[in-house]
Structure formats: C-alpha cells, structure tokens
Design a protein around this motif. Sequence first.
Motif, PDB file in Angstrom:
ATOM      1  N   GLY A   1       0.779  -1.239   0.000  1.00 44.37           N
ATOM      2  CA  GLY A   1       0.000   0.000   0.000  1.00 44.37           C
ATOM      3  C   GLY A   1       0.801   1.274   0.000  1.00 44.37           C
ATOM      4  N   GLN A   2       1.908   1.341   0.722  1.00 48.34           N
ATOM      5  CA  GLN A   2       2.664   2.585   0.847  1.00 48.34           C
ATOM      6  C   GLN A   2       3.823   2.605  -0.141  1.00 48.34           C
ATOM      7  OE1 GLN A   2       3.853   2.589   4.912  1.00 48.34           O
ATOM      8  NE2 GLN A   2       1.790   2.911   5.700  1.00 48.34           N
ATOM      9  N   PRO A   3       4.217   3.779  -0.617  1.00 51.75           N
ATOM     10  CA  PRO A   3       5.335   3.858  -1.562  1.00 51.75           C
ATOM     11  C   PRO A   3       6.629   3.358  -0.919  1.00 51.75           C
ATOM     12  CG  PRO A   3       4.193   5.978  -1.397  1.00 51.75           C
ATOM     13  CD  PRO A   3       3.612   5.076  -0.362  1.00 51.75           C
ATOM     14  N   GLY A   4       7.368   2.569  -1.667  1.00 53.47           N
ATOM     15  CA  GLY A   4       8.638   2.048  -1.190  1.00 53.47           C
ATOM     16  C   GLY A   4       8.528   0.802  -0.352  1.00 53.47           C
ATOM     17  N   VAL A   5       7.324   0.374  -0.010  1.00 51.25           N
ATOM     18  CA  VAL A   5       7.140  -0.841   0.797  1.00 51.25           C
ATOM     19  C   VAL A   5       6.754  -1.966  -0.148  1.00 51.25           C
ATOM     20  CG1 VAL A   5       5.863  -1.901   2.677  1.00 51.25           C
ATOM     21  CG2 VAL A   5       6.396   0.531   2.767  1.00 51.25           C
TER      22      VAL A   5
END
Length: 194
Positions: free
Chosen positions: A100-104
């Motif tokens: 869901g989150q950028p970079g994860v």
Amino acid sequence: MSRLRNGANRSTLLCAAAVLLVAGATLASATAPVRDRLPSALPRIGADRVWLDQELLGRWRDHGWWPPVVIAALAVGAVLFLCWAAAQIRTGRLRELPLGQPGVTLSATALATAMTERARAVDGVARAHVRLLGRPRRLRARITLVLDPDASPEAVLRELARDTVAEARAAAAPRALVADVRVTARPHRARRIH
C-alpha cells in the motif's frame, strides 16, 4: 501468457508463414513438374526466367543509395526479431509485490517460500514447490505437490485451499491470486520377500 503477447506471437507467425508460402509457391511454379500441373488461370513463371541479369545488376550498381537502405532495413529487422525472441524467453517470474505505501514491497520469493513451507505442512504432502508468476496486479501461483501413497488428494487440496492459498491471498490483497495446482503421488515401494 497475456492476450497482447499471444496475439503478437500469432500475428508474427502468420506473417512469416504467408511470406514463406508465397515465396515457396513462386519458386516452385518455376519448375516444370509443378508448372505443368497448375491450372491455366494461375500466373506462371517461365523456367528460363532470369531473376537478375547483367543489365539490371549494372543499373543497380549505378545507384549508391540502396546498399545502406537494405543494410539498415535488415538491421532493424534483426533488432525487432531479437526483441521478440527476448520477450519469448522471459520467464514471467515475479520479483516483488508493491504494498500500500510507496517504497514498501513484499518479496515474491519470500511469499513463495512461505507458501511452500505451508504446503509441505499439509498432511499427506511429501514434497511441495511454489512459484509465483505474472505481474503485480495479476498473480498466479504454480503449486506442485507430491503426495504420499496413502494420501487423499481431495483432503489435501481442501486443506491447501483453506490454509495456504487463503493466507497467500490475504497477504497479496487487494490483488487476486490464482492458484494452479499440479498433484502427483509418490509410488509405493516394492516389498522384498526373503
């Protein structure tokens, strides 16, 4: 295989087949056994036809523009063929899943390893292997199971779907995960009589 890739493959093969068929039919019609059997309505190529005579070859040599054009066209054709061949060789193995989150991201190898361990823990499974394929939005898990000789395939598949596949779908949510399962059984060992 995606629809676009499948369509591109079929179009390429169709074009190559059409070119080879026309070239083969043209060259075959120049031979006497084939030319004599052709219907009279079809155009025929004479057996004495010369494809490149000295006069035509001399005229082509006077123009200096055509060798670079031919070489450039062949080079572009070769590059396009190599790109197409590289796309066919590509395994389609998934590397990582963005969360869901950028970079994860979630490692696809880690998810496949976890699914393999969970599948091996199912009663009746002797060996298991899971491979994740596809794209991040279209996941496909290819599961290979080797069952013990006395295991029930129905019970194994039910438990695999309830535990392993359900947990993988929850981890990959909101993406859909399709599971392809290949099941084989370990053969019974022959007993020796002394």
